[in-house]
Every structure is written in C-alpha cells, then in structure tokens.
Design a protein around this motif. Structure first.
Motif, PDB file in Angstrom:
ATOM      1  N   ALA A  36      68.445  22.824  -0.387  1.00  0.00           N
ATOM      2  CA  ALA A  36      67.032  22.823  -0.777  1.00  0.00           C
ATOM      3  C   ALA A  36      66.549  21.411  -1.080  1.00  0.00           C
ATOM      4  O   ALA A  36      65.436  21.019  -0.711  1.00  0.00           O
ATOM      5  N   ALA A  37      67.390  20.630  -1.758  1.00  0.00           N
ATOM      6  CA  ALA A  37      67.021  19.248  -2.076  1.00  0.00           C
ATOM      7  C   ALA A  37      66.871  18.423  -0.810  1.00  0.00           C
ATOM      8  O   ALA A  37      65.915  17.649  -0.668  1.00  0.00           O
ATOM      9  N   ALA A  38      67.797  18.581   0.122  1.00  0.00           N
ATOM     10  CA  ALA A  38      67.707  17.843   1.389  1.00  0.00           C
ATOM     11  C   ALA A  38      66.463  18.245   2.164  1.00  0.00           C
ATOM     12  O   ALA A  38      65.815  17.414   2.815  1.00  0.00           O
ATOM     13  N   GLY A  39      66.101  19.537   2.079  1.00  0.00           N
ATOM     14  CA  GLY A  39      64.883  19.991   2.744  1.00  0.00           C
ATOM     15  C   GLY A  39      63.642  19.337   2.166  1.00  0.00           C
ATOM     16  O   GLY A  39      62.735  18.936   2.908  1.00  0.00           O
ATOM     17  N   LEU A  40      63.583  19.202   0.828  1.00  0.00           N
ATOM     18  CA  LEU A  40      62.442  18.556   0.194  1.00  0.00           C
ATOM     19  C   LEU A  40      62.359  17.080   0.579  1.00  0.00           C
ATOM     20  O   LEU A  40      61.275  16.563   0.886  1.00  0.00           O
ATOM     21  N   VAL A  41      63.498  16.394   0.545  1.00  0.00           N
ATOM     22  CA  VAL A  41      63.495  14.979   0.895  1.00  0.00           C
ATOM     23  C   VAL A  41      63.117  14.800   2.366  1.00  0.00           C
ATOM     24  O   VAL A  41      62.391  13.867   2.733  1.00  0.00           O
ATOM     25  N   SER A  42      63.569  15.713   3.210  1.00  0.00           N
ATOM     26  CA  SER A  42      63.197  15.652   4.625  1.00  0.00           C
ATOM     27  C   SER A  42      61.699  15.872   4.796  1.00  0.00           C
ATOM     28  O   SER A  42      61.063  15.251   5.657  1.00  0.00           O
ATOM     29  N   LEU A  43      61.119  16.757   3.972  1.00  0.00           N
ATOM     30  CA  LEU A  43      59.677  16.983   4.026  1.00  0.00           C
ATOM     31  C   LEU A  43      58.916  15.702   3.733  1.00  0.00           C
ATOM     32  O   LEU A  43      57.881  15.425   4.356  1.00  0.00           O
ATOM     33  N   ASN A  44      59.431  14.912   2.797  1.00  0.00           N
ATOM     34  CA  ASN A  44      58.806  13.625   2.488  1.00  0.00           C
ATOM     35  C   ASN A  44      58.704  12.756   3.737  1.00  0.00           C
ATOM     36  O   ASN A  44      57.669  12.146   4.016  1.00  0.00           O
ATOM     37  N   VAL A  45      59.777  12.719   4.502  1.00  0.00           N
ATOM     38  CA  VAL A  45      59.801  11.902   5.723  1.00  0.00           C
ATOM     39  C   VAL A  45      58.837  12.454   6.759  1.00  0.00           C
ATOM     40  O   VAL A  45      58.104  11.702   7.420  1.00  0.00           O
ATOM     41  N   VAL A  46      58.804  13.776   6.911  1.00  0.00           N
ATOM     42  CA  VAL A  46      57.912  14.398   7.894  1.00  0.00           C
ATOM     43  C   VAL A  46      56.453  14.119   7.534  1.00  0.00           C
ATOM     44  O   VAL A  46      55.630  13.809   8.415  1.00  0.00           O
ATOM     45  N   VAL A  47      56.112  14.221   6.252  1.00  0.00           N
ATOM     46  CA  VAL A  47      54.742  13.934   5.814  1.00  0.00           C
ATOM     47  C   VAL A  47      54.367  12.498   6.173  1.00  0.00           C
ATOM     48  O   VAL A  47      53.255  12.226   6.660  1.00  0.00           O
ATOM     49  N   ALA A  48      55.283  11.567   5.919  1.00  0.00           N
ATOM     50  CA  ALA A  48      55.014  10.163   6.257  1.00  0.00           C
ATOM     51  C   ALA A  48      54.779   9.997   7.752  1.00  0.00           C
ATOM     52  O   ALA A  48      53.890   9.239   8.178  1.00  0.00           O
ATOM     53  N   MET A  49      55.532  10.711   8.565  1.00  0.00           N
ATOM     54  CA  MET A  49      55.380  10.598  10.017  1.00  0.00           C
ATOM     55  C   MET A  49      54.045  11.183  10.486  1.00  0.00           C
ATOM     56  O   MET A  49      53.434  10.694  11.431  1.00  0.00           O
TER      57      MET A  49
END
Length: 425
Positions: A254-267
C-alpha cells in the motif's frame, strides 16, 4: 533519437538517485544505521549533487553534453558497484559521493541538448517532458528494485544497476551529439526572430557565474527550485516508505502504491504546467509556483495535526499535493533560460538546479536528526508522533523560500520594466 537516448539515461540516473527509497529499512538493517546515519546517505549524495551543479554547468558550457554525460554514467556505475560490495557505512558513503557526482551531470546535460536541438518556443514543454519521463526512474526504484532485492541479494541488486550504467554510457557515447551537424558550434535558435546564438563560450568562468547570479531572474529561478520540490524529494528519496509503513501502519504494498501515485501525478501535471508556463511567462510565480507550494504546506499540516493515524484518503491527498512540486520546479528552468543569454545557459541552469537539492538535503537531515532526538532513530523505535514532529521541520524552509520568491519576483519585474522601481525613502 538523441533526446530519447539522453532521457533514457536520465531515467536510469533517477533510479540510481532513488535506489535507497524503497529499501531504506533494509539499508538500516544491513549497515546497523540509526535515522541520522541513514539520512546521511541521502544528505551526502544530495550535497555532492548540489555542490557539483555550478562546476557541471561550466563544463557543459565548455565541452557540451556528450562527454559530460558519459563520465556521469560511469561515475554512477562505479558508485553502485561500490555500494554493492560495501562492507561498512564508511565505504557506502563513498559510494553515495560517487553516485551524487555522476547524477549531477545528467539532467543539466539533457536540458542543454533540449536548448541546442529544439526551437526556443518548445522549451517549456520539452523541459517538462524531460522531467516527467525521468520520473519513471522512481517507479523502477520503488517496486522492481525492492522485489529484486528481496528475491536475490544486496550485491546482485546494486551490481545489476551498475552494469546498466555502463551500458547507457556506451549508448550515450554512440548516439548523443552536442549540436546539429551543420553547425560548428552549439547554438540556440529563436524561431520568432531567426536569431542564432552561440552556446559554447570562452567567457571567464568567474564573470559568467557573477553575471548569472547578478540577474534577479536567476535568483528567482534558484528560490523557485529551492522551495517547490524538496518536500517531495525527501519523501520519495528516503523518508516516505518508513513513515507510511512504520508510522502510519500501512503495508509495504500500500505504501509503495501511494508513493507510485506521487510519481504518476507528477507525470500527468508536467505537460499541463509546461504549457501554462509557456502561455503566462510573466505570471508563472503567482499562478503556478506559489500555489504548488501552498497546497503542499496545507496537505502536510492536515496530516501532521490529524488526531491519530491519518485516513487513507488524506494520505492520498498528501502524495498528490507533493506530486505537484516536481513539475512546478521545472518552471524554475524556464526562468533561468528566459533571463540569461545562451552563452551562460548551463551555468545559470546549474545555479538553479542546486537550489532544490540544497533544500532537500537540509530537509532530509533535519527529519533524521529530529527522529534521533526523540529516541526514534531505528526501525524498531519509529513512531507516528516522532515522524510528525520530524516532518514539521520542513515549515521554515517553505517560509524562507516563499519569502525570497516574492522578493526576487518583484526585482525581476522591475528589471524587465513590468513594474516601476521602488521609491527610496
């Protein structure tokens, strides 16, 4: 083709930079490191990165992107190989020094290629595309790297990244060229006026640095890059995963998913902010930069003062708001390019790029130090309350940066003739 190869190298550089983000707890256990020591890995790496920005800019202005990128990729490869076989914290810190030095060369070199090979009117969009494509490296560092580490060994994982670095050094040497073949020197072309400007310069180094810093537009670029991305960098580079798993009690997935969401939002936000930056060049700070900082501050304050563990929706809001910082920081390079002549383009870019990493290394160190001072410096003693006080130390950095952005924006507008000069009392 040149841009694609260069950006692929930048993706690997981001993977190298973020390689401890998902394995921070594993690194703490491998090296028996407390929070301050663990943060020292990132602080040393970022300090070298930031400190190398102006020298790298000068070297780029003199030699062009290709040789500097090749050297940078090889330095990162050596650093990751040393990290792979490191028996102690001291040797691991040397590895992070090499990694930071190599990483420092890649992004400014890619920006120089954008300025040299693309029309000036495409600059803001191409810079954003460069930035958001590079962020894919964080996704590689978050999930595949962690899976590989837990299914193989530390040595195999970091040794594999070192091998990729050698491969990309060869690719850069083979495909990247400093300038179009019909030109004898690196140039940028203003498509509106047809003016051709030489990028390579033999101007005295000290004069170039002083001239870049003397313009308030460069200082505005520095403070914009100082203030917008550091919270997201600290979160992604080191403290996000430990906070979400050990502090908020989320699972690693779940934590990795949230951090990955951060990257996707930036993209996703990158092209949007790039186009807006192109359309409103005189309102970038008020309309884009300062709001992106404000949403990060508000989101963190809500999470910090929330009674008990923050709900998942609020943590999602936090990572989305932090995701705005990366694309907003790219606007700083639009400032640097707008307010500096082409012969000191890379020098001004180096000054700008050092800002965000100076703030990030300060934030990372303060977070680790605050955890240690509360007796919560190891994975077994991490607590939600300790993390909250630690993340609160970001507030003075935001306050300083926003104040300086307002000041330097006013000075830049006066310099450009958009605002009248202040009357002296």
């Amino acid at each position: 083709m040149i841009w694609t190869v260069a950006v692929a190298a930048y993706v690997l550089a981001i993977t190298n930079r973020s390689s401890l983000s998902a394995v921070g707890v594993d690194a703490a256990e491998r090296f028996h490191a407390d929070a301050a020591t663990l943060s020292l890995f990132a602080v040393v790496q970022l300090a070298v990165y930031g400190g190398m920005q102006i020298p790298i800019g000068i070297l780029l202005d003199r030699y062009g992107s290709r040789p500097i990128m090749v050297i940078g990729m090889l330095l990162m490869s050596i650093g990751q190989f040393v990290m792979a076989v490191s028996p102690s914290i001291g040797v691991a810190i040397v590895a992070r020094v090499l990694l930071g030095a190599g990483d420092a060369a890649i992004f400014p070199a890619v920006l120089r290629l954008v300025a040299t090979w693309f029309p000036a009117q495409r600059g803001p969009l191409m810079v954003q595309l460069t930035g958001i494509t590079g962020q894919a490296g964080q996704l590689v560092a978050l999930l595949p790297l962690a899976v590989m580490l837990h299914s193989t060994t530390w040595t195999i994982t970091f040794g594999s990244i070192a091998g990729l670095g050698v491969l990309f050094a060869v690719l850069v040497f083979t495909f990247v060229r400093n300038r179009p073949p019909e030109r004898e020197e690196d140039v940028t072309v203003n498509t509106e006026t047809g003016v051709i400007r030489v990028v390579t310069s033999s101007i005295d180094t000290g004069v170039g640095i002083r001239a870049a810093l003397a313009h308030p537009g460069t200082r505005l670029a520095f403070w914009s890059h100082f203030t917008t991305p550091f919270a997201g960098t600290a979160f992604l580079l080191l403290w996000g995963m430990p906070y979400l798993t050990e502090g908020e009690g989320l699972s690693s997935a779940a934590a990795a998913g949230l951090v990955s969401l951060n990257v996707v939002v930036a993209m996703v936000l990158g092209p949007i902010l790039g186009e807006l930056s192109r359309r409103i060049p005189t309102r970038r700070s008020l309309a884009l930069v300062l709001p992106s900082i404000a949403v990060q501050v508000v989101a963190w304050m809500l999470v910090i003062f929330w009674p008990g563990p923050a709900p998942l929706w609020l943590l999602t809001v936090l990572v989305v708001c932090l995701g705005a910082g990366g694309p907003a920081s790219m606007i700083a390079f639009d400032h640097a390019r707008t307010h500096n002549p082409a012969h000191r383009l890379s020098t001004a870019t180096g000054v700008t790029n050092s800002g965000g990493f100076l703030a990030a290394l300060t934030a990372i160190f303060l977070i680790g130090l605050t955890l240690d001072l509360q007796g919560a410096g190891t994975p077994g003693t991490y607590s939600l309350g300790a993390f909250r006080w630690a993340f609160f130390t970001q507030l003075p950095l935001w306050a300083l940066g926003m104040t300086m952005i307002v000041i330097e924006r006013k000075r830049t507008r006066i310099r450009m003739g958009l605002d009248p000069e202040r009357r002296r009392r």
